[in-house]
Design a protein around this motif. Structure first.
Motif, PDB file in Angstrom:
ATOM      1  N   ALA A  17       0.859  -1.235   0.054  1.00 19.83           N
ATOM      2  CA  ALA A  17       0.127  -0.030   0.103  1.00 19.83           C
ATOM      3  C   ALA A  17       0.991   1.262  -0.200  1.00 19.83           C
ATOM      4  O   ALA A  17       1.812   1.417   0.763  1.00 19.83           O
ATOM      5  CB  ALA A  17      -0.933  -0.018   1.013  1.00 19.83           C
ATOM      6  N   ARG A  25      -3.186   5.492   5.104  1.00 13.38           N
ATOM      7  CA  ARG A  25      -2.478   4.196   5.543  1.00 13.38           C
ATOM      8  C   ARG A  25      -2.807   3.702   6.457  1.00 13.38           C
ATOM      9  O   ARG A  25      -3.044   2.434   6.167  1.00 13.38           O
ATOM     10  CB  ARG A  25      -0.834   4.709   5.503  1.00 13.38           C
ATOM     11  CG  ARG A  25       0.118   4.983   4.406  1.00 13.38           C
ATOM     12  CD  ARG A  25       1.692   4.901   4.736  1.00 13.38           C
ATOM     13  NE  ARG A  25       2.005   5.688   5.910  1.00 13.38           N
ATOM     14  CZ  ARG A  25       2.172   7.036   5.941  1.00 13.38           C
ATOM     15  NH1 ARG A  25       2.093   7.666   4.831  1.00 13.38           N
ATOM     16  NH2 ARG A  25       2.694   7.528   6.971  1.00 13.38           N
ATOM     17  N   LYS A  26      -3.136   4.374   7.568  1.00 11.66           N
ATOM     18  CA  LYS A  26      -3.858   3.496   8.595  1.00 11.66           C
ATOM     19  C   LYS A  26      -4.979   2.909   8.452  1.00 11.66           C
ATOM     20  O   LYS A  26      -5.283   1.617   8.661  1.00 11.66           O
ATOM     21  CB  LYS A  26      -3.935   4.510   9.721  1.00 11.66           C
ATOM     22  CG  LYS A  26      -4.335   3.708  11.246  1.00 11.66           C
ATOM     23  CD  LYS A  26      -4.182   4.561  12.320  1.00 11.66           C
ATOM     24  CE  LYS A  26      -4.644   3.876  13.700  1.00 11.66           C
ATOM     25  NZ  LYS A  26      -3.930   2.883  14.307  1.00 11.66           N
ATOM     26  N   GLU A  29      -4.418   0.111   5.593  1.00 12.02           N
ATOM     27  CA  GLU A  29      -3.725  -1.181   6.494  1.00 12.02           C
ATOM     28  C   GLU A  29      -4.790  -1.794   7.221  1.00 12.02           C
ATOM     29  O   GLU A  29      -4.970  -2.988   7.151  1.00 12.02           O
ATOM     30  CB  GLU A  29      -2.725  -0.667   7.504  1.00 12.02           C
ATOM     31  CG  GLU A  29      -1.929  -1.926   8.178  1.00 12.02           C
ATOM     32  CD  GLU A  29      -1.264  -1.237   9.251  1.00 12.02           C
ATOM     33  OE1 GLU A  29      -0.004  -1.758   9.180  1.00 12.02           O
ATOM     34  OE2 GLU A  29      -1.589  -0.460  10.045  1.00 12.02           O
ATOM     35  N   ARG A  30      -5.851  -1.087   7.747  1.00 12.65           N
ATOM     36  CA  ARG A  30      -6.954  -1.776   8.785  1.00 12.65           C
ATOM     37  C   ARG A  30      -7.874  -2.575   7.713  1.00 12.65           C
ATOM     38  O   ARG A  30      -8.325  -3.503   8.043  1.00 12.65           O
ATOM     39  CB  ARG A  30      -7.459  -0.784   9.566  1.00 12.65           C
ATOM     40  CG  ARG A  30      -8.508  -1.367  10.548  1.00 12.65           C
ATOM     41  CD  ARG A  30      -8.090  -2.042  11.484  1.00 12.65           C
ATOM     42  NE  ARG A  30      -8.880  -3.131  12.231  1.00 12.65           N
ATOM     43  CZ  ARG A  30      -8.991  -4.395  12.204  1.00 12.65           C
ATOM     44  NH1 ARG A  30      -8.082  -5.043  11.713  1.00 12.65           N
ATOM     45  NH2 ARG A  30     -10.225  -4.902  12.673  1.00 12.65           N
ATOM     46  N   THR A  33      -6.132  -5.547   6.618  1.00  6.46           N
ATOM     47  CA  THR A  33      -5.861  -6.616   7.812  1.00  6.46           C
ATOM     48  C   THR A  33      -7.175  -7.523   8.218  1.00  6.46           C
ATOM     49  O   THR A  33      -7.176  -8.548   8.377  1.00  6.46           O
ATOM     50  CB  THR A  33      -4.845  -6.171   8.793  1.00  6.46           C
ATOM     51  OG1 THR A  33      -5.666  -4.898   9.359  1.00  6.46           O
ATOM     52  CG2 THR A  33      -3.434  -5.974   8.516  1.00  6.46           C
ATOM     53  N   VAL A  39      -0.132  -6.859   4.585  1.00  4.20           N
ATOM     54  CA  VAL A  39       0.120  -5.581   4.184  1.00  4.20           C
ATOM     55  C   VAL A  39       1.624  -5.087   4.536  1.00  4.20           C
ATOM     56  O   VAL A  39       2.040  -5.229   5.701  1.00  4.20           O
ATOM     57  CB  VAL A  39      -0.940  -4.467   5.085  1.00  4.20           C
ATOM     58  CG1 VAL A  39      -0.941  -3.260   3.928  1.00  4.20           C
ATOM     59  CG2 VAL A  39      -2.287  -5.097   4.975  1.00  4.20           C
ATOM     60  N   THR A  40       2.019  -4.410   3.669  1.00  5.67           N
ATOM     61  CA  THR A  40       3.219  -3.409   3.753  1.00  5.67           C
ATOM     62  C   THR A  40       2.838  -2.138   3.295  1.00  5.67           C
ATOM     63  O   THR A  40       2.122  -1.923   2.303  1.00  5.67           O
ATOM     64  CB  THR A  40       4.455  -4.068   2.933  1.00  5.67           C
ATOM     65  OG1 THR A  40       4.583  -5.300   3.451  1.00  5.67           O
ATOM     66  CG2 THR A  40       5.601  -3.103   3.212  1.00  5.67           C
ATOM     67  N   CYS A  41       3.015  -1.169   4.286  1.00  7.24           N
ATOM     68  CA  CYS A  41       2.791   0.357   3.884  1.00  7.24           C
ATOM     69  C   CYS A  41       4.031   1.087   3.458  1.00  7.24           C
ATOM     70  O   CYS A  41       4.860   0.959   4.364  1.00  7.24           O
ATOM     71  CB  CYS A  41       2.041   0.891   4.977  1.00  7.24           C
ATOM     72  SG  CYS A  41       0.254   0.454   5.210  1.00  7.24           S
TER      73      CYS A  41
END
Lengths: 225, 136
Positions: A17, A25-26, A29-30, A33, A39-41
């Motif tokens: 991401a 990003r948060k 990511e959520r 997941t 996930v890799t941000c």
């Protein structure tokens, strides 16, 4: 209804991401997941390229063309540094914001499509609904263009489109990464094989077990035993 | 206590402070991530304070850099949108419109509105989170 196999396979699904906004990003990511993906941000297109080992395109092309034995030392060194970088877990999907400082999401898309990662689907996201921008990205090879804020239903739609697409084959992705992993790899190798052999079953499962109205039917429904 | 928290929450939606994106945040909260909504909101406030300061700094330099102001506000609007901050988002859009036509007075006025809505929502959300915590 999502099958247990579906959930299990999602755990092997790794998303990169890319977004310069901390909040987005948060959120992303959520969302991912929550949907059971890995996930890799990263916070920029440049970091994404670095992660994918695409920082120095010219040297990478040099490596791909020349044979390992006869290549000049500088190209060999850059090959090694690239292969170290591509020992990252394989990447199944890239999701990138469009407007970022430095290289834009569109530029990132083009760089990826010009590289050995070209078969990895790229989704572009933007808070602005600009039809010409959307067309440009789709024509540039984007899998999908999402309007922000991104929702769970968007993530679900992408996943179902990917697994029902007849072009999607996780075995063909990330050629360099696979070569590099040939040593490390009993586990990786078996994961890749598992994805390949389950490909058809997964398509069938997707066609019958998901029941959302915005699915694009690309495969016929098959009985699931 | 629980009823109070629910009442406050519903009021935020009814009065147009929050939109359905906030519901999406709530959907992403579970036992493994029990404070997700509050974390995102906190992040929004940390981020947006920085953006507000950036705007204030930019407004101090004349002639105004409208492009920069628009850029900052674009980020602000994006974050507001991501947490479902409906009124804040609307004021950000309005500010951008004034920016685009170089309307100095409009921008100044609108920036005050942005800050007011931003602060009002913060207070209300803090109350709500406080009540929700006590209700658990």
């Amino acid at each position: 209804m999502v099958s247990a196999r579906d959930e299990e396979e999602k755990h092997l699904f790794h998303v990169l991401a890319v977004d310069d906004s901390h909040i987005d990003r948060k959120l992303l990511e959520r969302l991912l997941t929550f949907s059971s993906y890995q996930v890799t941000c990263v916070d920029s297109g440049d970091k994404a390229l670095e992660y994918l080992g695409l920082v120095d395109i010219h040297q990478q092309n040099e490596c791909e063309r020349s044979s390992p034995l006869s290549s000049p030392s500088s190209a060999t060194i850059s090959c090694e540094s690239i292969s170290t970088k591509s020992e990252v877990s394989k990447v199944n999907l890239i999701m990138t914001d469009y407007s970022m400082p430095g290289i834009s999401g569109y530029d990132l898309l083009k760089r990826i499509k010009d590289s050995s990662w070209k078969d990895v689907p790229v989704v572009v996201m933007s808070s602005e609904n600009v039809p010409s921008r959307i067309n440009m990205c789709l024509e540039g090879g984007a899998e999908e263009f999402l309007l922000k804020p991104v929702k769970l239903s968007d993530v679900e739609k992408i996943h179902s489109n990917l697994i029902s697409s007849t072009n999607y084959n996780p075995c063909e992705e990330n050629a360099i990464a696979e070569i590099e992993k040939s040593n490390n790899t009993k586990r990786e190798g078996s994961e890749i094989d598992k994805n390949c052999s389950n490909g058809n079953k997964r398509k069938a499962a997707a066609a019958t077990s998901l029941d959302l109205s915005d699915r694009r039917p690309r495969v016929q429904e098959l009985p699931v035993s | 206590m629980e009823r109070q928290a629910a009442y406050l929450r519903n009021a935020l939606f009814d009065q147009g402070y929050l939109d359905e994106q906030f519901l999406q945040l709530e959907d992403l909260q579970d036992e493994a991530n029990p404070h997700f909504v509050e974390e995102v909101v906190k992040l929004f406030y940390t981020d947006s304070v920085r953006l507000i300061q950036s705007i204030e700094l930019t407004l101090k330099n004349t002639p105004w850099d409208f492009e920069k102001l628009d850029n900052i506000m674009h980020q602000f609007k994006g974050s507001s949108s991501s947490i479902g901050a409906k009124k804040v988002k609307k004021e950000c859009s309005q500010f951008q419109e004034y920016c685009n036509v170089g309307n100095v007075e409009g921008c100044i006025r609108e920036f005050q509105e942005v800050k007011q809505e931003h602060a009002a929502l913060k207070r209300k959300l803090e109350n709500y989170f406080q009540l929700a915590r006590e209700a658990r």
